[in-house]
Scaffold this motif. Structure first.
Motif, PDB file in Angstrom:
ATOM      1  N   VAL A 180       0.837  -1.202   0.000  1.00  0.00           N
ATOM      2  CA  VAL A 180       0.000   0.000   0.000  1.00  0.00           C
ATOM      3  C   VAL A 180       0.871   1.252   0.000  1.00  0.00           C
ATOM      4  CG1 VAL A 180      -1.482   1.381   1.523  1.00  0.00           C
ATOM      5  CG2 VAL A 180      -2.115  -0.972   0.962  1.00  0.00           C
ATOM      6  N   LEU A 181       1.907   1.254   0.807  1.00  0.00           N
ATOM      7  CA  LEU A 181       2.832   2.384   0.832  1.00  0.00           C
ATOM      8  C   LEU A 181       3.450   2.620  -0.547  1.00  0.00           C
ATOM      9  CD1 LEU A 181       4.569   1.758   4.255  1.00  0.00           C
ATOM     10  CD2 LEU A 181       3.691   3.975   3.523  1.00  0.00           C
ATOM     11  N   ALA A 182       3.842   1.549  -1.206  1.00  0.00           N
ATOM     12  CA  ALA A 182       4.460   1.680  -2.523  1.00  0.00           C
ATOM     13  C   ALA A 182       3.486   2.266  -3.534  1.00  0.00           C
ATOM     14  CB  ALA A 182       4.967   0.313  -2.997  1.00  0.00           C
ATOM     15  N   ALA A 183       2.225   1.823  -3.480  1.00  0.00           N
ATOM     16  CA  ALA A 183       1.220   2.334  -4.418  1.00  0.00           C
ATOM     17  C   ALA A 183       0.941   3.810  -4.164  1.00  0.00           C
ATOM     18  CB  ALA A 183      -0.067   1.523  -4.292  1.00  0.00           C
ATOM     19  N   ILE A 184       0.840   4.200  -2.916  1.00  0.00           N
ATOM     20  CA  ILE A 184       0.588   5.607  -2.583  1.00  0.00           C
ATOM     21  C   ILE A 184       1.748   6.475  -3.043  1.00  0.00           C
ATOM     22  CG2 ILE A 184       0.376   7.223  -0.659  1.00  0.00           C
ATOM     23  CD1 ILE A 184      -1.149   4.972   0.848  1.00  0.00           C
ATOM     24  N   ARG A 185       2.958   5.987  -2.822  1.00  0.00           N
ATOM     25  CA  ARG A 185       4.143   6.750  -3.233  1.00  0.00           C
ATOM     26  C   ARG A 185       4.207   6.876  -4.758  1.00  0.00           C
ATOM     27  NH1 ARG A 185       7.421   3.704  -0.853  1.00  0.00           N
ATOM     28  NH2 ARG A 185       7.408   4.766   1.145  1.00  0.00           N
ATOM     29  N   ARG A 186       3.818   5.822  -5.439  1.00  0.00           N
ATOM     30  CA  ARG A 186       3.897   5.808  -6.905  1.00  0.00           C
ATOM     31  C   ARG A 186       2.834   6.686  -7.546  1.00  0.00           C
ATOM     32  NH1 ARG A 186       3.041   0.874  -7.301  1.00  0.00           N
ATOM     33  NH2 ARG A 186       0.924   0.792  -8.129  1.00  0.00           N
ATOM     34  N   LEU A 187       1.638   6.738  -6.952  1.00  0.00           N
ATOM     35  CA  LEU A 187       0.496   7.389  -7.599  1.00  0.00           C
ATOM     36  C   LEU A 187       0.130   8.731  -6.975  1.00  0.00           C
ATOM     37  CD1 LEU A 187      -1.631   4.162  -8.060  1.00  0.00           C
ATOM     38  CD2 LEU A 187      -0.500   5.463  -9.857  1.00  0.00           C
ATOM     39  N   GLY A 188       0.836   9.138  -5.920  1.00  0.00           N
ATOM     40  CA  GLY A 188       0.519  10.384  -5.253  1.00  0.00           C
ATOM     41  C   GLY A 188       0.853  11.609  -6.103  1.00  0.00           C
ATOM     42  N   PRO A 189       0.619  12.813  -5.566  1.00  0.00           N
ATOM     43  CA  PRO A 189       0.296  13.081  -4.164  1.00  0.00           C
ATOM     44  C   PRO A 189      -1.146  12.723  -3.794  1.00  0.00           C
ATOM     45  CG  PRO A 189       0.250  15.112  -5.413  1.00  0.00           C
ATOM     46  CD  PRO A 189       0.751  14.053  -6.349  1.00  0.00           C
ATOM     47  N   LEU A 190      -1.283  12.167  -2.588  1.00  0.00           N
ATOM     48  CA  LEU A 190      -2.577  11.730  -2.089  1.00  0.00           C
ATOM     49  C   LEU A 190      -2.678  12.061  -0.612  1.00  0.00           C
ATOM     50  CD1 LEU A 190      -2.449   8.251  -3.810  1.00  0.00           C
ATOM     51  CD2 LEU A 190      -4.338   9.845  -4.156  1.00  0.00           C
ATOM     52  N   GLN A 191      -3.885  11.993  -0.114  1.00  0.00           N
ATOM     53  CA  GLN A 191      -4.117  12.086   1.320  1.00  0.00           C
ATOM     54  C   GLN A 191      -5.197  11.084   1.689  1.00  0.00           C
ATOM     55  OE1 GLN A 191      -5.843  15.842   2.480  1.00  0.00           O
ATOM     56  NE2 GLN A 191      -6.841  16.101   0.503  1.00  0.00           N
ATOM     57  N   GLY A 192      -5.187  10.645   2.938  1.00  0.00           N
ATOM     58  CA  GLY A 192      -6.199   9.678   3.326  1.00  0.00           C
ATOM     59  C   GLY A 192      -5.889   9.050   4.656  1.00  0.00           C
ATOM     60  N   VAL A 193      -6.491   7.890   4.881  1.00  0.00           N
ATOM     61  CA  VAL A 193      -6.327   7.149   6.127  1.00  0.00           C
ATOM     62  C   VAL A 193      -6.216   5.667   5.812  1.00  0.00           C
ATOM     63  CG1 VAL A 193      -8.858   7.101   6.427  1.00  0.00           C
ATOM     64  CG2 VAL A 193      -7.365   6.599   8.380  1.00  0.00           C
ATOM     65  N   VAL A 194      -5.310   4.998   6.486  1.00  0.00           N
ATOM     66  CA  VAL A 194      -5.297   3.530   6.492  1.00  0.00           C
ATOM     67  C   VAL A 194      -6.072   3.111   7.730  1.00  0.00           C
ATOM     68  CG1 VAL A 194      -3.900   1.451   6.638  1.00  0.00           C
ATOM     69  CG2 VAL A 194      -3.151   3.362   5.212  1.00  0.00           C
ATOM     70  N   HIS A 195      -7.247   2.560   7.507  1.00  0.00           N
ATOM     71  CA  HIS A 195      -8.125   2.270   8.638  1.00  0.00           C
ATOM     72  C   HIS A 195      -7.747   0.943   9.277  1.00  0.00           C
ATOM     73  CE1 HIS A 195     -11.360  -0.835   8.500  1.00  0.00           C
ATOM     74  NE2 HIS A 195     -10.914  -0.992   7.279  1.00  0.00           N
ATOM     75  N   SER A 196      -8.139   0.781  10.535  1.00  0.00           N
ATOM     76  CA  SER A 196      -7.828  -0.421  11.318  1.00  0.00           C
ATOM     77  C   SER A 196      -6.362  -0.800  11.138  1.00  0.00           C
ATOM     78  CB  SER A 196      -8.739  -1.580  10.916  1.00  0.00           C
ATOM     79  OG  SER A 196      -8.570  -2.679  11.793  1.00  0.00           O
ATOM     80  N   PHE A 197      -5.499   0.142  11.359  1.00  0.00           N
ATOM     81  CA  PHE A 197      -4.081  -0.051  11.095  1.00  0.00           C
ATOM     82  C   PHE A 197      -3.510  -1.147  11.979  1.00  0.00           C
ATOM     83  CE2 PHE A 197       0.438   1.007  11.644  1.00  0.00           C
ATOM     84  CZ  PHE A 197       0.836   1.054  10.326  1.00  0.00           C
ATOM     85  N   SER A 198      -2.705  -2.031  11.372  1.00  0.00           N
ATOM     86  CA  SER A 198      -2.112  -3.136  12.131  1.00  0.00           C
ATOM     87  C   SER A 198      -0.627  -3.287  11.818  1.00  0.00           C
ATOM     88  CB  SER A 198      -2.838  -4.445  11.822  1.00  0.00           C
ATOM     89  OG  SER A 198      -2.792  -4.744  10.434  1.00  0.00           O
ATOM     90  N   GLY A 199      -0.029  -2.258  11.229  1.00  0.00           N
ATOM     91  CA  GLY A 199       1.378  -2.334  10.877  1.00  0.00           C
ATOM     92  C   GLY A 199       2.281  -1.878  12.012  1.00  0.00           C
ATOM     93  N   SER A 200       3.508  -1.592  11.657  1.00  0.00           N
ATOM     94  CA  SER A 200       4.516  -1.191  12.634  1.00  0.00           C
ATOM     95  C   SER A 200       4.537   0.320  12.822  1.00  0.00           C
ATOM     96  CB  SER A 200       5.896  -1.653  12.166  1.00  0.00           C
ATOM     97  OG  SER A 200       6.283  -0.929  11.001  1.00  0.00           O
ATOM     98  N   GLU A 201       5.252   0.750  13.855  1.00  0.00           N
ATOM     99  CA  GLU A 201       5.400   2.186  14.080  1.00  0.00           C
ATOM    100  C   GLU A 201       6.163   2.830  12.925  1.00  0.00           C
ATOM    101  OE1 GLU A 201       7.209   5.275  17.425  1.00  0.00           O
ATOM    102  OE2 GLU A 201       6.875   3.168  17.944  1.00  0.00           O
ATOM    103  N   GLU A 202       7.155   2.136  12.382  1.00  0.00           N
ATOM    104  CA  GLU A 202       7.912   2.658  11.250  1.00  0.00           C
ATOM    105  C   GLU A 202       7.014   2.816  10.030  1.00  0.00           C
ATOM    106  OE1 GLU A 202      10.578   4.064   8.568  1.00  0.00           O
ATOM    107  OE2 GLU A 202      10.703   4.032  10.765  1.00  0.00           O
ATOM    108  N   GLN A 203       6.150   1.832   9.762  1.00  0.00           N
ATOM    109  CA  GLN A 203       5.222   1.945   8.638  1.00  0.00           C
ATOM    110  C   GLN A 203       4.252   3.099   8.852  1.00  0.00           C
ATOM    111  OE1 GLN A 203       3.843  -2.134   8.847  1.00  0.00           O
ATOM    112  NE2 GLN A 203       4.842  -2.644   6.903  1.00  0.00           N
ATOM    113  N   ALA A 204       3.805   3.282  10.082  1.00  0.00           N
ATOM    114  CA  ALA A 204       2.911   4.399  10.381  1.00  0.00           C
ATOM    115  C   ALA A 204       3.591   5.727  10.088  1.00  0.00           C
ATOM    116  CB  ALA A 204       2.465   4.341  11.839  1.00  0.00           C
ATOM    117  N   ARG A 205       4.830   5.854  10.464  1.00  0.00           N
ATOM    118  CA  ARG A 205       5.548   7.114  10.236  1.00  0.00           C
ATOM    119  C   ARG A 205       5.770   7.360   8.741  1.00  0.00           C
ATOM    120  NH1 ARG A 205       6.877   9.346  14.915  1.00  0.00           N
ATOM    121  NH2 ARG A 205       6.984   8.017  16.766  1.00  0.00           N
TER     122      ARG A 205
END
Length: 263
Positions: free
Chosen positions: A143-168
């Motif tokens: 998901v991070l790769a897709a957002i980086r590739r297709l941005g600029p975007l804004q939004g929310v990753v709901h029910s987040f279950s990743g790491s603190e590094e991924q969140a940052r």
């Protein structure tokens, strides 16, 4: 009496159009209001449910639709739905595109098909300037790769279950994360550490009702009136007053979704 922060909460992700609420939806909305949950963002999952979702959001104030195609329902999506989504969004002026994303947790996921629909919806969000509501299960890096590739975007990753590094990394890309019932479970240690550590301006509260009940109603139907349990848990984990979390997360939701004032 002036309203308090805890009486103006925003449930940033609630499937109020789900059949689980058909028998008592009006009472569910009333209980939410009594619990201080004054506004709810209601994301779609399939094209067939867009009209019903629109009708539900028209029944009461404070309900805001988002339209999209969910990755767990690939069998119900057709490519023509993407063109219909573009027309629907232009006509209906939703607060976001979604729920969309990637889910590699399900059995035998069609990753290519999921990526095709996700990328198309990210492009639509980018082109319309709308935020995107993202589902990312066992797929945060993708998901991070897709957002980086297709941005600029804004939004929310709901029910987040990743790491603190991924969140940052998501914060750096202009995204917030949504936390709900799972954070209230004591065994969710990594998620609870995340909730205690992340910047408060990157956080939204959600229920994902009728799914993902909090620890107090394990195995039962969830509903937006349970959002204060999530609020209380995060306030406790961060050791700050609940009003502080309530005010910050409400501001975050208002900013991201451009919500009108509390009714």
């Amino acid at each position: 009496m002036a309203p308090t922060a805890t009486s103006m909460l925003v449930d940033s992700h609630c499937h109020l159009d789900a059949a689980a609420f058909d028998a008592d939806r009006e009472a569910v909305i009333q209980r939410a209001r009594e619990a201080g949950v004054r506004r709810q963002v209601v994301p779609a999952i399939t094209a067939a449910r867009w009209p019903g979702l629109r009708a539900v959001c028209g029944e009461a104030s404070g309900l805001f639709p988002a339209y999209g195609l969910h990755p767990m329902f690939m069998a119900e999506h057709q490519r023509l739905h993407l063109a219909e989504l573009e027309a629907w969004v232009e006509r209906e002026s939703p607060v976001a595109i979604g729920e969309c994303g990637l889910d590699f947790f399900i059995d035998d996921p069609d990753r290519d098909a999921q990526a095709f629909y996700f990328d198309a919806q990210l492009r639509l969000a980018r082109d319309t300037g709308l935020p995107v509501i993202v589902h990312a299960r066992k797929a945060v890096d993708e998901v991070l790769a897709a957002i980086r590739r297709l941005g600029p975007l804004q939004g929310v990753v709901h029910s987040f279950s990743g790491s603190e590094e991924q969140a940052r990394r998501l914060f750096d890309l202009g995204f917030l994360i949504g936390l709900g019932g799972p954070v209230t479970h004591e065994r969710a240690r990594r998620l609870r550490r995340l909730a205690a550590a992340i910047p408060i301006d990157g956080l939204l509260l959600e229920t994902d009702a009728p799914d993902q009940p909090d620890a107090g109603i394990k195995g039962q139907r969830n509903e937006p009136a349970r959002l204060p349990r999530v609020l209380d848990c995060i306030a406790e984990l961060r050791d700050v007053p609940r009003d502080e979390i309530a005010a910050a997360t409400t501001r975050n939701a208002e900013r991201l979704f451009r919500l009108p004032p509390t009714p």
